[in-house]
Design a protein around this motif. Sequence first.
Motif, short mmCIF file in Angstrom:
data_model
loop_
_atom_site.label_atom_id
_atom_site.label_comp_id
_atom_site.label_asym_id
_atom_site.label_seq_id
_atom_site.Cartn_x
_atom_site.Cartn_y
_atom_site.Cartn_z
N HIS A 39 15.88 -13.53 -17.50
CA HIS A 39 16.44 -14.73 -18.28
C HIS A 39 14.77 -15.12 -18.79
CE1 HIS A 39 20.00 -14.17 -14.91
NE2 HIS A 39 20.08 -14.31 -16.57
N ARG A 90 14.94 -16.58 -22.25
CA ARG A 90 14.75 -17.89 -22.71
C ARG A 90 13.27 -17.96 -24.11
NH1 ARG A 90 14.45 -22.76 -17.87
NH2 ARG A 90 16.76 -21.73 -17.78
N PRO A 107 14.24 -16.45 -28.02
CA PRO A 107 15.85 -16.71 -27.91
C PRO A 107 15.83 -16.00 -29.31
CG PRO A 107 14.92 -18.55 -29.06
CD PRO A 107 14.05 -17.49 -28.29
#
Length: 774
Positions: A454, A458, A461
Amino acid sequence: MPNTEHDPITAPATVERLLAELTPREKAGQLNQRLYGWQAVERAPRGGFRLTRRARAEIDRWGGLGALYGLFRADAWSGRSWHDGIRPEERAEVAALVQEEVARAGRHRIGVLLSEEAPHGHQALGGTLLPTNLAVAAGWDPDLLTEAAAAVAAELAASGVHLALVSALDLLRDPRWGRAEECFGEDPLLAAELTRAVVTGMQGGHDGAPGADGVAVVLKHLAAQGEAVGGRNGQSSVIGPRDLRELHLPSVRAAVEAGALGFMAAYNDIDGVPCCANRDLLTGFLRAECGFAGVVMADGRAVDRLTAMTGSPEAAAVAALEAGVDLSLWDESFALLETAAARDPRVAELVDAACRRVLTLKHRLGLLPETPGPPRPVPGRERLTLAGHTTDRLSRRLARQSLVLLHNPDRLLPLAPPSLTKVVLAGPNAHDVTAMLGDYVPPLPASSALSLEHALRRALPHTEIVCPPGPPSRADLCGADVVILALGGTSHRAYDDDFADNGAVAGHAAVATAGEGVDLADVSLPGGQDDLVTAVRARSACPVVAVVVAGRPHVLTTVTDHTDAVLWAGYPGPHGAAALTDALLGGHEPVGLLPFTAPRHSGAVPVRYNDRHAATDVYRDVPDPVLFPFGHGLRYGTVAFGDLTAHVSERSVRVEVGLTNPAPTEAEVIVPLFGHRTGGTVLPRRRELLAFRRVTVPPRGHLTVAWELPAARCFAEGATARARTDLYVSDLRTTIRPHQGSEDMAWHDNGDTTAAEDGPRPGYAPALWQGRWP
């Protein structure tokens, strides 16, 4: 003889008055901590909380309670979770309830000490976590740890807690030990300074009492538990008195100097004498020699274990009490002290001495009636929330500091985000949040921490992130710009694990590959990770980066041989994934240094930098058993070291070294000073850490780091005029000799500073803590 002969302070008049009025049973009750705190309260049918029958019976039995462990604890062993545990906003209410019920049950309204686990944050629902000790040690920053410890203490104080049980005293002497993550590394000076920082931060008070936002610290574990043979938890520590003093007791001295109010006696024995029954250690050394005036708590059920030595539970309790234990933890045997004291006046005196110390601590913490001075702030949600925000901010900084760049021969790192169109992330720690956290942690709120997957998504992107559940296929790898392998271990305890009566993992662990109760005979990467590395290397046409998240030194030989860069993190906490991602992509520079020796082969452990003999060319099958030495760590940029000088006077040695930063941005630099001391009466250690400092060098600037060190630290024990010490900083070396009557006669090998013959071989362990063993 009763322990009162070694008490360095006089108890307050309030304590003496109470001691005279308490019955033998009430005194024994002050020394007991039998309850598991999470079993002491329950939700009432009409809302709020109430005592359980078990807690009511225990409190009524003693007419009060000495201490209560783990009232807010939430984890797999306690079985408490967000479903049924005490939430952060409920802590103040529960603490107040328990205090009122305990005070009301006794004739003197004496409060109860609430003790909680806080080895790297409060082990309670909503407790803010820090990186583990092993990770913090890689940052070599006692000042930042002092701030973080103060923030954790403020959370505890805002919850009504009095005692923080904190791991700090164990040295990482064998990577097979499952609790390696709780150590501040393998070096006694580094560990001592970080221990001092914990005490200073958490207690934060003066005159022997914690500050308004502080708590009393109970430091674990006294002593030499990390020395247990074979890395087997709680077993015999085979060690002589000299190594005990030089390696394992410096942190104890540092803690006492900082004002520590509590120590926890360990499970292990030293030369056959269990620490909980070791009077020389707990009374002779700790109280008489160091001047410690606080309380000694036994580790969980450690007094009951003494029955194997003494033959009966009552004799076990007396042995621990006579050695210097004041407060038990979950033991049944300590409850027999009332009977033992009635039969033997000597035991009654020992009970009085221990009770006096417990009551004195309660006096300092405002738990006695008629305690003078302003009351401690009332626990509350607003205080807790504010403290939690501060802890979280500092946890983020500690996570960034904890990263160590082990391997980057072609300067692949940092990666350039604009050039990354496809990244493959694989490995057992790619998706796992809990692998970042370590042992002794509560369940986190949902979405409160990121996995590495994750964090990468992030941060990138617009990049394709491929993160397969198993080994990446050739199709996964096709067209990738880089492969990142998330390797290492985990100390995550599953709720369906089996546990021993002291909370350690018992039997097979469903998930954990480290942590309490998870000792290993083989410290290779678990779960076939070496095979994963070689397979990915063989299939990949692009660079391969390894990110190793672990709570112990693993063998990383295959990883290093088959990857283009290796970044290490020792359970960096809830912000670990973000810190790792930021470092991989160049958002910040990893400048941490290893706080341990990384072995080349599992069969060569233990190998340490404070060893007196080299392990090189000893094993025919592993001629060089050290993969990365203690203090190893690379960086992206360049900082030049130069002008290493040393000036010897009769009582001190002044050492200076220059640092130059050619970059247009400031540079964080850890500067260790190592020495090799010869010419004394003891076989020298190969390297010893004499001092260290973390500094910031300004952009395109120069900085001189200077230390003024005691001469006794810099020269060998029993040093003669022919003694010499080689000093090392980075790849520089200079030599000093003892002062010869005047400063002009000090020997410096003509004052020359030269490159070390064998390159930068940083070393280990000061031997400045001299003195007799009682």
